[in-house]
Design a protein around this motif. Structure first.
Motif, short mmCIF file in Angstrom:
data_model
loop_
_atom_site.label_atom_id
_atom_site.label_comp_id
_atom_site.label_asym_id
_atom_site.label_seq_id
_atom_site.Cartn_x
_atom_site.Cartn_y
_atom_site.Cartn_z
N HIS A 433 0.83 -1.21 0.00
CA HIS A 433 0.00 0.00 0.00
C HIS A 433 0.86 1.26 0.00
O HIS A 433 0.48 2.27 -0.60
N LEU A 434 2.03 1.20 0.64
CA LEU A 434 2.95 2.33 0.58
C LEU A 434 3.46 2.53 -0.85
O LEU A 434 3.50 3.65 -1.36
N ASN A 435 3.82 1.44 -1.50
CA ASN A 435 4.30 1.53 -2.88
C ASN A 435 3.21 2.02 -3.82
O ASN A 435 3.47 2.80 -4.74
N ARG A 436 1.98 1.57 -3.60
CA ARG A 436 0.87 2.03 -4.44
C ARG A 436 0.61 3.52 -4.20
O ARG A 436 0.23 4.25 -5.12
N GLY A 437 0.82 3.96 -2.97
CA GLY A 437 0.67 5.38 -2.69
C GLY A 437 1.70 6.22 -3.41
O GLY A 437 1.38 7.26 -4.01
N ASP A 438 2.96 5.78 -3.37
CA ASP A 438 4.02 6.51 -4.10
C ASP A 438 3.73 6.55 -5.59
O ASP A 438 3.93 7.58 -6.26
N ARG A 454 -3.21 6.38 3.78
CA ARG A 454 -4.03 6.23 4.98
C ARG A 454 -4.21 4.75 5.33
O ARG A 454 -4.15 4.37 6.51
N TYR A 455 -4.45 3.94 4.32
CA TYR A 455 -4.63 2.51 4.56
C TYR A 455 -3.35 1.90 5.12
O TYR A 455 -3.38 1.07 6.03
N PHE A 456 -2.22 2.33 4.57
CA PHE A 456 -0.92 1.82 5.05
C PHE A 456 -0.71 2.18 6.52
O PHE A 456 -0.24 1.36 7.32
N LEU A 457 -1.08 3.37 6.92
CA LEU A 457 -0.83 3.84 8.28
C LEU A 457 -1.76 3.19 9.30
O LEU A 457 -1.53 3.33 10.51
N LEU A 458 -2.79 2.48 8.84
CA LEU A 458 -3.67 1.78 9.77
C LEU A 458 -2.98 0.59 10.42
O LEU A 458 -3.39 0.14 11.49
N SER A 459 -1.95 0.07 9.77
CA SER A 459 -1.26 -1.10 10.31
C SER A 459 -0.37 -0.70 11.49
O SER A 459 0.24 0.37 11.49
N ARG A 460 -0.32 -1.58 12.47
CA ARG A 460 0.51 -1.34 13.65
C ARG A 460 1.89 -2.00 13.53
O ARG A 460 2.73 -1.85 14.41
N LYS A 461 2.12 -2.75 12.43
CA LYS A 461 3.33 -3.53 12.31
C LYS A 461 4.40 -2.87 11.45
O LYS A 461 5.48 -3.43 11.28
N PRO A 463 7.44 -0.49 10.07
CA PRO A 463 8.62 0.12 10.70
C PRO A 463 8.43 1.62 10.91
O PRO A 463 7.69 2.29 10.18
N ALA A 464 9.13 2.14 11.90
CA ALA A 464 8.99 3.55 12.25
C ALA A 464 9.39 4.47 11.10
O ALA A 464 8.75 5.50 10.85
N ALA A 465 10.45 4.11 10.38
CA ALA A 465 10.90 4.95 9.27
C ALA A 465 9.85 5.02 8.16
O ALA A 465 9.61 6.10 7.59
N GLN A 466 9.22 3.89 7.85
CA GLN A 466 8.18 3.89 6.83
C GLN A 466 6.96 4.68 7.28
O GLN A 466 6.34 5.40 6.49
N ARG A 467 6.63 4.56 8.56
CA ARG A 467 5.49 5.32 9.07
C ARG A 467 5.75 6.83 8.97
O ARG A 467 4.88 7.60 8.54
N LYS A 468 6.94 7.23 9.35
CA LYS A 468 7.29 8.66 9.29
C LYS A 468 7.24 9.16 7.86
O LYS A 468 6.74 10.28 7.60
N TYR A 469 7.76 8.38 6.93
CA TYR A 469 7.76 8.78 5.52
C TYR A 469 6.33 8.91 5.01
O TYR A 469 5.98 9.90 4.35
N ALA A 470 5.47 7.92 5.29
CA ALA A 470 4.09 7.94 4.80
C ALA A 470 3.31 9.12 5.38
O ALA A 470 2.52 9.77 4.68
N GLU A 471 3.52 9.40 6.67
CA GLU A 471 2.83 10.54 7.30
C GLU A 471 3.24 11.85 6.64
O GLU A 471 2.41 12.75 6.42
#
Length: 482
Positions: A433-438, A454-461, A463-471
């Motif tokens: 979902h992160l790749n589809r967003g990019d 948004r869908y990607f950020l719903l996951s709790r699993k 990594p912190a770096a990916q979460r920060k980038y997506a936000e």
């Protein structure tokens, strides 16, 4: 419906290269409507300078759903344009069903061969040499008309009338009226086969020269009769006759439908007018000559238990996929990005050509119906789940590599396939979902990109770096969309 003439967004002037023609063609609504976000598996171009035309041939996978991968596995289309103006001169000629005239299937066309004629007529041969499979082009007033030869709506006898005349001449006059034959195309061959309505005989006629190959015909007829005589050894058995399908790859005779006795003749591959015949007895398909035939359900020598044999196959498949993924990731991380992209693409194309199968079977394979052992069933489930995850990883990696290479439409097609795979098998891969967003962001599809992030950020699993980038990317897009 597609309009007759479509602008390719190329300024009139000097003739563009095939690469330029391809790039501009792919931007048109006509091409995009046909492509429907599918992966371009193959592309070939050929020039027809006498007619002032350029022909492009493209192959894409058949569309699929969570329920099935329909036949045929690929679709293809011919696009014809004027290279001076960059305009399509006719609607594309699209094939979405398997050919019944012996011509190469979609995805099996390897080259285009120009056959120039005049300013108002041309042809492109796409059959395997020396097969005569043609895209024909005829100019009608202000536009061009495309057609295929042989015409699939016509029989071989109708498409090649000179061949029928040659066969009648070779057989000579007959008392009691004219003969009746059934005709068949032979795939990837110049040969046409003809058989009488009554009696066992097979004739081979050259579709190019319209000459009868008497030697090959007599040899094939002899093989058929010897085989059928083993199935019907007595005069009281049903009448013998040869019925040819429109496209012939094999011929079969059985004893009235019981399946106890059968004769099977397989047509030779590689362009020869020949066939191999075997007579069988018994429902287990045992040859009459006493040779043991392989049983598809028999266990392998190393594993007498069928369930254990299937488990071993899955374990081997998992190891091979794991090794492929690891080796290709190493190539990518060490700067060999072209080599990694090529390896991932080759694996993906093989997966498409195999019907998008996982674990050696289609996606909807009901493996529990075939595993009898309650002890082995959990292990089979575990191996199959791991294989699905590995295929999803491979597709996701390929999609990312294509995005990185700015082949965005190709990346979109692969990531779409990855999503269907995961949805079908109830698996999940957050980074998809992160790749589809990019990808959606770079394609200018802001609302889609926001949804994927948004869908990607719903996951709790994640990594912190990916979460920060997506936000961060999500905030940028949300501000743009206000």
């Amino acid at each position: 419906m597609l309009p007759l003439l479509l602008s390719l967004l190329v300024a009139a002037g000097a003739s563009p290269s095939p690469e330029s023609s391809s790039a501009n063609l792919q931007k048109t609504s006509a091409f995009q409507d046909w492509r429907r976000r599918r992966f371009l598996v193959a592309e070939h171009w050929v020039d027809l300078p006498e007619a002032g035309l350029r022909v492009g041939y493209f192959v894409v996978p058949s569309p699929w759903t969570v329920d099935q991968v329909p036949e045929p596995l690929f679709h293809d289309a011919f696009f014809v344009l004027d290279p001076r103006t960059g305009q399509l001169v006719a609607p594309p000629l699209v094939r979405t069903s398997l050919p019944t005239n012996g011509c190469p299937k979609m995805g099996e066309v390897e080259r285009l061969f120009p056959e120039p004629r005049s300013k108002t007529s041309a042809a492109v041969r796409f059959g395997k040499d020396p097969q005569r499979c043609l895209l024909q082009l005829e100019r009608k007033q202000e536009s061009w008309v495309l057609s295929l030869f042989p015409d699939e709506t016509r029989s071989a006898q109708e498409s090649f009338p000179k061949a029928a005349v040659a066969l009648e001449k070779a057989l000579g006059p007959q008392d009691g009226g004219s003969r009746e034959f059934t005709w068949a195309y032979v795939p990837n061959s110049r040969w046409l086969f003809a058989a009488p309505r009554e009696g066992l005989a097979l004739w081979a006629v050259d579709s190019v020269t319209s000459k009868v190959n008497t030697t090959a015909s007599e040899a094939m007829t002899r093989k058929i009769r010897e085989c059928v005589d083993q199935v019907f050894p007595y005069p009281a058995k049903p009448a013998r006759q040869t019925d040819l399908p429109r496209t012939v790859e094999r011929l079969e005779w059985s004893d009235g439908g019981s399946g106890l006795f059968a004769c099977e003749c397989v047509v030779a591959q590689g362009g020869e007018a020949d066939l191999t015949c075997r007579a069988y007895s018994g429902r287990d398909n045992q040859p009459l000559d006493g040779e043991e035939a392989p049983d598809d359900d028999s266990p392998s020598p190393s594993s007498p238990d069928p369930d254990l044999s299937r488990l071993e196959d899955l374990h081997r498949m998992r190891k091979e996929l794991l090794a492929l993924n690891e080796a290709t990731l190493t190539q990518w991380s060490t700067g060999q990005k072209k080599e990694a992209l090529s390896a991932w693409t080759a694996a993906y194309r093989a997966w498409l050509a195999d019907g998008r199968q996982v674990a050696g079977d289609p996606l909807n394979w009901r493996h529990r119906e075939y595993i009898r052992s309650d002890i082995l069933r959990p292990q089979v489930d575990e191996q199959r789940a791991a294989i699905i995850d590995l295929w999803a990883e491979l597709l996701n990696n390929l999609g990312f590599a294509l995005w990185y290479s700015k082949e965005w439409l190709q990346a979109q097609a692969v990531l779409d396939d990855c999503l269907v795979l995961l949805t079908t098998t109830n698996h999940e891969r957050d980074v998809l979902h992160l790749n589809r967003g990019d990808l959606a962001r770079d394609l200018g599809k802001v609302s889609e990109a926001i949804e994927y992030y948004r869908y990607f950020l719903l996951s709790r699993k994640i990594p912190a770096a990916q979460r920060k980038y997506a936000e961060k990317e999500l905030r940028k897009l949300e501000q743009r969309s206000k």
